[in-house]
Design a protein around this motif. Structure first.
Motif, mmCIF file in Angstrom:
data_model
loop_
_atom_site.group_PDB
_atom_site.id
_atom_site.type_symbol
_atom_site.label_atom_id
_atom_site.label_comp_id
_atom_site.label_asym_id
_atom_site.label_seq_id
_atom_site.Cartn_x
_atom_site.Cartn_y
_atom_site.Cartn_z
ATOM 1 N N ALA A 1 0.821 -1.211 0.000
ATOM 2 C CA ALA A 1 0.000 0.000 0.000
ATOM 3 C C ALA A 1 0.856 1.262 0.000
ATOM 4 O O ALA A 1 0.324 2.356 -0.169
ATOM 5 C CB ALA A 1 -0.933 0.011 1.216
ATOM 6 N N LEU A 2 2.169 1.104 0.179
ATOM 7 C CA LEU A 2 3.068 2.269 0.218
ATOM 8 C C LEU A 2 4.205 2.070 -0.770
ATOM 9 O O LEU A 2 5.363 1.833 -0.396
ATOM 10 C CB LEU A 2 3.624 2.461 1.633
ATOM 11 N N PRO A 3 3.913 2.139 -2.055
ATOM 12 C CA PRO A 3 4.977 1.975 -3.052
ATOM 13 C C PRO A 3 5.934 3.170 -3.015
ATOM 14 O O PRO A 3 5.549 4.290 -2.692
ATOM 15 C CB PRO A 3 4.207 1.912 -4.376
ATOM 16 N N GLY A 4 7.170 2.917 -3.343
ATOM 17 C CA GLY A 4 8.153 3.986 -3.383
ATOM 18 C C GLY A 4 8.976 4.129 -2.123
ATOM 19 O O GLY A 4 9.987 4.832 -2.121
ATOM 20 N N VAL A 5 8.557 3.492 -1.019
ATOM 21 C CA VAL A 5 9.348 3.544 0.205
ATOM 22 C C VAL A 5 10.592 2.666 0.010
ATOM 23 O O VAL A 5 10.489 1.529 -0.458
ATOM 24 C CB VAL A 5 8.535 3.055 1.420
ATOM 25 N N PRO A 6 11.777 3.156 0.327
ATOM 26 C CA PRO A 6 12.995 2.349 0.173
ATOM 27 C C PRO A 6 12.863 0.993 0.854
ATOM 28 O O PRO A 6 12.336 0.886 1.961
ATOM 29 C CB PRO A 6 14.077 3.216 0.827
ATOM 30 N N LEU A 7 13.361 -0.041 0.184
ATOM 31 C CA LEU A 7 13.160 -1.411 0.650
ATOM 32 C C LEU A 7 14.428 -2.228 0.468
ATOM 33 O O LEU A 7 15.096 -2.142 -0.569
ATOM 34 C CB LEU A 7 12.014 -2.065 -0.136
ATOM 35 N N VAL A 8 14.756 -3.012 1.489
ATOM 36 C CA VAL A 8 15.831 -4.004 1.406
ATOM 37 C C VAL A 8 15.217 -5.353 1.745
ATOM 38 O O VAL A 8 14.732 -5.552 2.863
ATOM 39 C CB VAL A 8 16.994 -3.682 2.375
ATOM 40 N N ASP A 9 15.212 -6.268 0.779
ATOM 41 C CA ASP A 9 14.653 -7.597 1.017
ATOM 42 C C ASP A 9 15.480 -8.625 0.256
ATOM 43 O O ASP A 9 16.560 -8.312 -0.268
ATOM 44 C CB ASP A 9 13.179 -7.655 0.624
ATOM 45 N N SER A 10 14.999 -9.848 0.198
ATOM 46 C CA SER A 10 15.744 -10.924 -0.453
ATOM 47 C C SER A 10 14.982 -11.423 -1.669
ATOM 48 O O SER A 10 13.747 -11.396 -1.707
ATOM 49 C CB SER A 10 15.993 -12.075 0.525
ATOM 50 N N ASP A 11 15.730 -11.905 -2.644
ATOM 51 C CA ASP A 11 15.156 -12.475 -3.853
ATOM 52 C C ASP A 11 15.089 -13.988 -3.672
ATOM 53 O O ASP A 11 16.124 -14.658 -3.575
ATOM 54 C CB ASP A 11 16.032 -12.125 -5.055
#
Length: 405
Positions: free
Chosen positions: A222-232
């Motif tokens: 619901a909050l696109p554009g917020v910086p994100l660090v995740d795993s593929d």
């Protein structure tokens, strides 16, 4: 004994004490303790007034309890006097600013240590507009995965000179709202968030105020554009499917976890289905229910094995632990390979060991801190590999153990 109104009990004299003469020497009486010996030396030689001494009197009430007067804290002015330098020089030396020689820094720090000086973080934050404190919100710190994430984040923050304020939402929206309010009231520099559940209205308010926020481990759709660090999940799942195919497995079940709670679980399921379709001879089965507790997990595992499933991949480590707690029939545990996301210690303590798909949570946490600090500190570079939509993905790694080693 009545305390003096003028010096607030420092000299412990009756009210008729004459304060018109600042050079009058007032020695401590019985029952009084002196905290600063160097000031006592000055007092006895008439070099300072009685109010600067910091005497503390122990006064016992009728109930036998002792009340003590707390001495005033040491200020930077005291350090400057002790070191024989100006306040600005002491400030620069303590904060590693300006062109201060190493001998001068050592002299200032030695004086600060002798006096027990502790810098006031509130004053520093008012001068620099930063508190050097960062928030971290996780759903459940009892989960070993989040415990490892918290450790990586606080370690990286410490290296950068920041302190963490850790919050646990316990998957409750009200707690999450309260935590965000605390962050704003304490003037935190930013926050790292593991989203869980519905989007918080207070989080929307923080983003509208351009408060630095970085999502870790999973996004909030619901909050696109917020910086994100995740795993593929693709690299780790592909390697796991290759290992299972090499072993001769043909029918692989995938347990995605509570998909309704997280986009991450749905993404892992899709990566599994794509991987099965890309490999001839493999068929996939998605099991979305039956792991709510240990008894249901045991029944579900027996049903899967009865349907000819010869390997199981868990997208949620908690479901894998429930499956491991069941009573296996015969020697099935030694014949059925199990693979789970998240490299938890428990997976190495059983026999045979469980193969894992590691998200490299340590690296993920450190990169999240680096991304947040690049938003807080002007001129600081963002981590390499960040995409245009401000997303940084770590590659999952397959760690074969037990039957797949």
């Amino acid at each position: 004994m009545e305390f003096c109104d003028v010096c607030r009990g420092c000299c412990h004299q009756p009210r008729e004490q004459d304060h018109s003469s600042p050079t009058q020497v007032v020695l401590p009486r019985r029952g009084e303790r002196l905290h600063h010996l160097h000031l006592y030396w000055k007092l006895t030689r008439g070099l300072c007034g009685p109010t600067a001494v910091g005497l503390v009197q122990n006064k016992t009430s009728d109930f036998g309890r002792v009340r003590r007067r707390v001495p005033m804290s040491v200020t930077i002015n005291d350090v400057a006097k002790q070191a024989g330098m100006s306040v600005s020089t002491v400030s620069q030396a303590l904060n590693d600013k300006g062109r201060i020689s190493p001998p001068t820094k050592d002299r200032v720090r030695r004086a600060a240590m002798e006096l027990g000086y502790i810098p006031d973080s509130r004053a520093r934050s008012m001068r620099s507009s930063r508190s050097h404190a960062v928030g971290l919100l996780v759903p459940d710190i009892r989960n070993p995965y989040f415990s490892e994430l918290v450790y990586a984040v606080q370690d990286q923050l410490y290296s950068a000179g920041y302190a963490p304020l850790i919050g646990v939402s316990s998957c409750q929206a009200s707690r999450e709202e309260d935590y965000y309010r605390i962050l704003l009231s304490r003037h935190m520099d930013g926050v790292l968030v593991v989203p869980d559940g519905p989007t918080s209205p207070m989080l929307r308010t923080m983003l509208a105020r351009e408060f630095p926020v970085v999502f870790v481990d999973r996004p909030d759709r619901a909050l696109p554009g917020v910086p994100l660090v995740d795993s593929d999940p693709v690299p780790g799942l592909d390697a796991a499917l290759d290992a299972l195919a090499t072993r001769g497995c043909r029918r692989v079940a995938f347990v995605p976890g509570p998909e309704s709670r997280s986009y991450t679980f749905r993404e892992r399921e899709q990566a599994f289905l794509d991987g099965v379709d890309a490999r001839q001879g493999l068929t996939g089965l998605v099991v979305r229910q039956g792991f709510e507790d240990r008894h249901r997990a045991a029944a579900t595992m027996r049903r899967l094995l009865g349907q000819g499933v010869d390997a199981v991949i868990f997208g949620y480590s908690a479901d894998a632990i429930k499956a491991l707690a069941m009573e296996w029939d015969g020697d099935q545990r030694s014949r059925v390979p199990l693979v789970s996301f998240d490299d938890l210690e428990v997976f190495q303590l059983i026999s045979p060991q469980v193969s894992v798909i590691s998200q490299q949570v340590d690296r993920m946490g450190r990169q999240g801190v680096d991304m947040l600090l690049s938003m807080i500190e002007p001129g600081r570079q963002a981590p390499e590999g960040m995409s245009v939509d401000r997303r940084l993905r770590t590659q999952t790694l397959f760690v074969p153990r037990g039957l797949l080693a």
